[in-house]
Motif scaffolding. Structure first.
Motif, PDB file in Angstrom:
ATOM      1  N   ASP A  83       0.844  -1.196   0.000  1.00  0.00           N
ATOM      2  CA  ASP A  83       0.000   0.000   0.000  1.00  0.00           C
ATOM      3  C   ASP A  83       0.882   1.250   0.000  1.00  0.00           C
ATOM      4  O   ASP A  83       1.643   1.478   0.930  1.00  0.00           O
ATOM      5  N   LEU A  84       0.777   2.043  -1.051  1.00  0.00           N
ATOM      6  CA  LEU A  84       1.543   3.290  -1.156  1.00  0.00           C
ATOM      7  C   LEU A  84       0.643   4.519  -1.035  1.00  0.00           C
ATOM      8  O   LEU A  84       1.100   5.640  -1.263  1.00  0.00           O
ATOM      9  N   SER A  85      -0.617   4.324  -0.664  1.00  0.00           N
ATOM     10  CA  SER A  85      -1.590   5.416  -0.680  1.00  0.00           C
ATOM     11  C   SER A  85      -1.153   6.628   0.143  1.00  0.00           C
ATOM     12  O   SER A  85      -1.368   7.765  -0.269  1.00  0.00           O
ATOM     13  N   CYS A  86      -0.530   6.410   1.279  1.00  0.00           N
ATOM     14  CA  CYS A  86      -0.126   7.537   2.119  1.00  0.00           C
ATOM     15  C   CYS A  86       1.088   8.268   1.555  1.00  0.00           C
ATOM     16  O   CYS A  86       1.430   9.354   2.018  1.00  0.00           O
ATOM     17  N   LEU A  87       1.727   7.685   0.551  1.00  0.00           N
ATOM     18  CA  LEU A  87       2.927   8.290  -0.039  1.00  0.00           C
ATOM     19  C   LEU A  87       2.663   8.915  -1.400  1.00  0.00           C
ATOM     20  O   LEU A  87       3.543   9.578  -1.956  1.00  0.00           O
ATOM     21  N   ALA A  88       1.468   8.708  -1.936  1.00  0.00           N
ATOM     22  CA  ALA A  88       1.140   9.204  -3.282  1.00  0.00           C
ATOM     23  C   ALA A  88       1.321  10.716  -3.386  1.00  0.00           C
ATOM     24  O   ALA A  88       1.874  11.209  -4.369  1.00  0.00           O
ATOM     25  N   ARG A  89       0.907  11.449  -2.369  1.00  0.00           N
ATOM     26  CA  ARG A  89       1.032  12.909  -2.435  1.00  0.00           C
ATOM     27  C   ARG A  89       2.478  13.377  -2.413  1.00  0.00           C
ATOM     28  O   ARG A  89       2.778  14.516  -2.727  1.00  0.00           O
ATOM     29  N   TYR A  90       3.390  12.489  -2.027  1.00  0.00           N
ATOM     30  CA  TYR A  90       4.821  12.810  -2.035  1.00  0.00           C
ATOM     31  C   TYR A  90       5.498  12.375  -3.336  1.00  0.00           C
ATOM     32  O   TYR A  90       6.696  12.559  -3.500  1.00  0.00           O
ATOM     33  N   GLY A  91       4.727  11.778  -4.223  1.00  0.00           N
ATOM     34  CA  GLY A  91       5.285  11.379  -5.510  1.00  0.00           C
ATOM     35  C   GLY A  91       5.840   9.975  -5.573  1.00  0.00           C
ATOM     36  O   GLY A  91       6.498   9.609  -6.542  1.00  0.00           O
ATOM     37  N   ILE A  92       5.593   9.164  -4.567  1.00  0.00           N
ATOM     38  CA  ILE A  92       6.056   7.774  -4.616  1.00  0.00           C
ATOM     39  C   ILE A  92       5.014   6.950  -5.367  1.00  0.00           C
ATOM     40  O   ILE A  92       3.863   6.854  -4.954  1.00  0.00           O
ATOM     41  N   THR A  93       5.441   6.401  -6.471  1.00  0.00           N
ATOM     42  CA  THR A  93       4.582   5.543  -7.289  1.00  0.00           C
ATOM     43  C   THR A  93       5.106   4.118  -7.201  1.00  0.00           C
ATOM     44  O   THR A  93       6.189   3.881  -6.675  1.00  0.00           O
ATOM     45  N   ALA A  94       4.362   3.183  -7.754  1.00  0.00           N
ATOM     46  CA  ALA A  94       4.808   1.789  -7.769  1.00  0.00           C
ATOM     47  C   ALA A  94       6.133   1.659  -8.520  1.00  0.00           C
ATOM     48  O   ALA A  94       7.021   0.907  -8.104  1.00  0.00           O
ATOM     49  N   ALA A  95       6.291   2.403  -9.616  1.00  0.00           N
ATOM     50  CA  ALA A  95       7.533   2.345 -10.400  1.00  0.00           C
ATOM     51  C   ALA A  95       8.716   2.891  -9.588  1.00  0.00           C
ATOM     52  O   ALA A  95       9.818   2.315  -9.599  1.00  0.00           O
ATOM     53  N   LYS A  96       8.496   3.990  -8.886  1.00  0.00           N
ATOM     54  CA  LYS A  96       9.572   4.564  -8.073  1.00  0.00           C
ATOM     55  C   LYS A  96       9.912   3.641  -6.902  1.00  0.00           C
ATOM     56  O   LYS A  96      11.082   3.475  -6.550  1.00  0.00           O
ATOM     57  N   LYS A  97       8.890   3.043  -6.310  1.00  0.00           N
ATOM     58  CA  LYS A  97       9.114   2.086  -5.224  1.00  0.00           C
ATOM     59  C   LYS A  97       9.989   0.940  -5.715  1.00  0.00           C
ATOM     60  O   LYS A  97      10.898   0.506  -5.019  1.00  0.00           O
ATOM     61  N   LYS A  98       9.722   0.478  -6.931  1.00  0.00           N
ATOM     62  CA  LYS A  98      10.487  -0.632  -7.495  1.00  0.00           C
ATOM     63  C   LYS A  98      11.964  -0.268  -7.629  1.00  0.00           C
ATOM     64  O   LYS A  98      12.846  -1.065  -7.302  1.00  0.00           O
ATOM     65  N   VAL A  99      12.251   0.939  -8.094  1.00  0.00           N
ATOM     66  CA  VAL A  99      13.642   1.388  -8.243  1.00  0.00           C
ATOM     67  C   VAL A  99      14.313   1.491  -6.874  1.00  0.00           C
ATOM     68  O   VAL A  99      15.424   1.006  -6.672  1.00  0.00           O
TER      69      VAL A  99
END
Length: 186
Positions: A83-99
């Motif tokens: 779950d990245l929902s709380c980080l979306a407003r900071y610009g963390i996406t699934a692709a960025k998380k993967k990197v």
């Protein structure tokens, strides 16, 4: 510093994230469209290369200590869960998380390989179910005092993982567990 530990029985080492500028890398990732552009890849490659050389020097120093204390190397926990929902407003996406997860994995590989090379133990604490965006995260969030660092509960999880590894690291056999005596019903 390692030379001061002349009477140590166990040494626990937690290094790496600050050495590879993890917080700067994360901030760059958040601020950019993608996290794996040529500049950030080159920055990380330099950081991990410099860290690897320093880390192996430290491990060599620890291996040369008198009394041959047990050495445990802490690897890094994964701060991001599904779950990245709380980080979306900071610009963390699934692709960025993967990197970011891939770079953290590279750091953990260096830590584990170094430990194995020198015959030391490597511990990877699990924050599964307690990552960012969970009800009880073990990781400080973006607005906390030390983002991406462990909370006090996270520190405890790391300490417990180290404690569980101590008997093996010290070459001790864990004490047998007490098995309750079976109760016989009349």
């Amino acid at each position: 510093e390692a030379q001061r530990a002349t009477k140590a029985k166990v040494i626990i080492v937690s290094v790496g994230a600050d050495d590879v500028e993890w917080s700067i890398m994360t901030k760059l990732c958040v601020a950019s469209t993608v996290c794996n552009d040529k500049v950030s890849n080159a920055f990380f490659a330099k950081q991990i290369g410099d860290f690897t050389r320093s880390y192996y020097q430290l491990l060599g120093d620890l291996a040369a200590l008198p009394g041959a204390p047990a050495v445990l190397i802490n690897q890094y926990y994964m701060p991001f869960g599904p779950d990245l929902s709380c980080l979306a407003r900071y610009g963390i996406t699934a692709a960025k998380k993967k990197v970011l997860a891939s770079r953290l994995s590279q750091l953990n590989t260096v830590l584990a390989q170094g430990a194995q090379t020198f015959g030391f133990g490597a511990i990877k604490p699990s924050f599964a179910g307690h990552e960012l965006c969970t009800a009880e995260p073990y990781v400080q969030g973006p607005n906390d005092r030390a983002p991406l660092h462990p909370t006090s509960a996270g520190e405890l999880a790391i300490a417990l993982a180290d404690q569980q590894a101590l008997p093996k690291a010290e070459g001790l056999v864990p004490a047998p567990s007490q098995t309750p005596s079976p109760t016989v019903s009349p």
